[in-house]
Design a protein around this motif. Structure first.
Motif, short mmCIF file in Angstrom:
data_model
loop_
_atom_site.label_atom_id
_atom_site.label_comp_id
_atom_site.label_asym_id
_atom_site.label_seq_id
_atom_site.Cartn_x
_atom_site.Cartn_y
_atom_site.Cartn_z
N ARG A 35 0.81 -1.25 -0.07
CA ARG A 35 0.15 0.07 0.07
C ARG A 35 0.96 1.23 -0.03
O ARG A 35 0.71 2.30 -0.74
N GLU A 38 2.33 1.55 -3.50
CA GLU A 38 1.37 2.10 -4.61
C GLU A 38 1.10 3.66 -4.12
O GLU A 38 1.03 4.64 -4.97
N TRP A 39 1.25 4.18 -3.03
CA TRP A 39 0.83 5.56 -2.54
C TRP A 39 1.89 6.45 -3.01
O TRP A 39 1.90 7.32 -3.63
N ARG A 41 4.15 5.82 -5.54
CA ARG A 41 3.96 5.53 -7.04
C ARG A 41 2.93 6.55 -7.46
O ARG A 41 3.04 7.36 -8.45
N ASP A 42 1.65 6.60 -6.61
CA ASP A 42 0.59 7.60 -7.13
C ASP A 42 1.16 8.94 -6.89
O ASP A 42 0.98 9.87 -7.67
N ARG A 45 3.54 9.90 -9.80
CA ARG A 45 2.70 10.14 -11.12
C ARG A 45 1.92 11.60 -11.04
O ARG A 45 2.20 12.08 -11.88
N HIS A 46 1.72 12.07 -9.74
CA HIS A 46 1.04 13.31 -9.57
C HIS A 46 2.38 14.26 -9.72
O HIS A 46 2.02 15.38 -10.46
#
Length: 115
Positions: A35, A38-39, A41-42, A45-46
């Motif tokens: 988790r 993934e956070w 990586r998000d 991306r932002h």
């Protein structure tokens, strides 16, 4: 009340709980690690979509060294996420025009270089 039982802001920590902050905790549980990755990586991306970064490497440096997130060192080991971030960076910079970095004392306001 002992020092060990006092948490953030002087509040008493319930027995069996840790007084560590979330970023100080050990990420031993695989679900938590997944988790968090993934956070992260998000977030990357932002950052790539912002147009302020020219590649995944610059994002990794920002997260790891400037923000102090050690896990950023290994989070981008997958070639797919690196390619995705590079493409997002290119698209954001194309649509936003020239990227200017904030001046520091003694520097001129030139487009960001090194990309």
């Amino acid at each position: 009340m002992t020092h060990d039982s006092v948490g953030l802001g002087g509040f008493k920590v319930p027995p069996g709980r840790t007084s560590k902050l979330w970023w100080q905790m050990s990420l031993s549980d695989d679900r938590i690690k997944d988790r968090f990755s993934e956070w992260l990586r998000d977030l990357a991306r932002h950052m790539a979509r912002s147009g302020r970064y020219c590649s995944w490497r610059v994002i990794q440096i920002e997260l790891r060294f400037m923000q102090g997130i050690r896990e950023a060192a290994t989070c981008f080991s997958d070639a797919a996420i690196r390619s995705e971030l590079d493409a997002l960076c290119r698209d954001a910079q194309r649509s936003g025009g020239a990227i200017f970095m904030a001046r520091t004392q003694g520097e001129s306001a030139l487009p960001a270089s090194g990309c």
